[in-house]
Design a protein around this motif. Sequence first.
Motif, PDB file in Angstrom:
ATOM      1  N   LEU A 103      39.743  -2.769  25.774  1.00 31.08           N
ATOM      2  CA  LEU A 103      38.937  -1.947  26.676  1.00 31.08           C
ATOM      3  C   LEU A 103      37.528  -1.798  26.131  1.00 31.08           C
ATOM      4  N   ALA A 104      36.568  -2.486  26.739  1.00 33.95           N
ATOM      5  CA  ALA A 104      35.172  -2.365  26.330  1.00 33.95           C
ATOM      6  C   ALA A 104      34.623  -1.002  26.757  1.00 33.95           C
ATOM      7  N   GLN A 105      33.681  -0.478  25.986  1.00 32.79           N
ATOM      8  CA  GLN A 105      33.103   0.831  26.299  1.00 32.79           C
ATOM      9  C   GLN A 105      32.483   0.842  27.693  1.00 32.79           C
ATOM     10  N   SER A 106      31.937  -0.285  28.121  1.00 33.35           N
ATOM     11  CA  SER A 106      31.298  -0.361  29.431  1.00 33.35           C
ATOM     12  C   SER A 106      32.292  -0.257  30.580  1.00 33.35           C
ATOM     13  N   SER A 107      33.576  -0.363  30.292  1.00 35.33           N
ATOM     14  CA  SER A 107      34.605  -0.316  31.335  1.00 35.33           C
ATOM     15  C   SER A 107      35.230   1.066  31.477  1.00 35.33           C
ATOM     16  N   SER A 108      34.693   2.060  30.760  1.00 33.34           N
ATOM     17  CA  SER A 108      35.275   3.393  30.843  1.00 33.34           C
ATOM     18  C   SER A 108      34.196   4.464  30.841  1.00 33.34           C
ATOM     19  N   GLU A 109      34.553   5.628  31.353  1.00 31.77           N
ATOM     20  CA  GLU A 109      33.661   6.793  31.395  1.00 31.77           C
ATOM     21  C   GLU A 109      34.404   7.984  30.820  1.00 31.77           C
ATOM     22  N   VAL A 110      33.851   8.589  29.795  1.00 33.98           N
ATOM     23  CA  VAL A 110      34.486   9.748  29.179  1.00 33.98           C
ATOM     24  C   VAL A 110      34.319  10.966  30.092  1.00 33.98           C
ATOM     25  N   LEU A 111      35.463  11.624  30.392  1.00 32.58           N
ATOM     26  CA  LEU A 111      35.459  12.781  31.283  1.00 32.58           C
ATOM     27  C   LEU A 111      35.575  14.102  30.539  1.00 32.58           C
ATOM     28  N   GLY A 112      36.115  14.058  29.319  1.00 30.30           N
ATOM     29  CA  GLY A 112      36.296  15.294  28.579  1.00 30.30           C
ATOM     30  C   GLY A 112      37.332  15.130  27.494  1.00 30.30           C
ATOM     31  N   PHE A 113      37.848  16.277  27.022  1.00 35.12           N
ATOM     32  CA  PHE A 113      38.711  16.272  25.848  1.00 35.12           C
ATOM     33  C   PHE A 113      39.848  17.269  26.009  1.00 35.12           C
ATOM     34  N   VAL A 114      41.001  16.893  25.494  1.00 32.40           N
ATOM     35  CA  VAL A 114      42.132  17.810  25.375  1.00 32.40           C
ATOM     36  C   VAL A 114      42.032  18.446  23.985  1.00 32.40           C
ATOM     37  N   PRO A 115      42.377  19.724  23.839  1.00 30.59           N
ATOM     38  CA  PRO A 115      42.336  20.344  22.510  1.00 30.59           C
ATOM     39  C   PRO A 115      43.141  19.545  21.488  1.00 30.59           C
TER      40      PRO A 115
END
Length: 202
Positions: A103-115
């Motif tokens: 999974l290349a970084q360009s193929s994903s979007e960070v939405l947030g974080f779980v504790p």
Amino acid sequence: MLNKIRESFQHTRPSDDPVKEVMDRLPKHIVTGYLNNINLKHAGVLLGLQELDSGINIIFTKRTSKLKNHAGEISFPGGSFDESSDADITETAIREADEEIGLAQSSSEVLGFVPPQISLGTGFIVTPVIAWIDHDFLPIANQDEVEEIFQVPLDFFLDTRNLEHQYRIYDQIKWSVYSYKYQEYYIWGLTAQIMRKFCSLI
């Protein structure tokens, strides 16, 4: 559903001190009887969401039997924080996802974080990074680490009837252990706990 997930996690960020956060959250007898006696390490995993014709799915891996930790178990792509190469835990999760499933970084979007969550028996404090993955991404397994890549519909986890709970004794301490059974896949421990927490926050 995507908009709801975005809203639920848009203000989340990685913990400044994940070890302390976990210690503050767990019962005192676990902190004194277990956490204070082991070398705690930080790790990151990628909780990848991908929309297919069937709806939103979660990407999982089955680890190979030759790995040191959690061999043969179901997990998210992820690994240890590397101080020499990772600026933060997000980079850890993205780097490991690239190594394990291509999974290349360009193929994903960070939405947030779980504790952050604790991995029983390994001493890892794990931060789950939530990412939206391009619909046309096709994972490729790193055969040294990943035996299989598969997906599970998010709706399966949102149905609390599919969540099982039991207690297990480890190092003379009673732990809550959660699990899901999806087709032939048994998802338990840290991975199940992350999914349970993720769903509770949506």
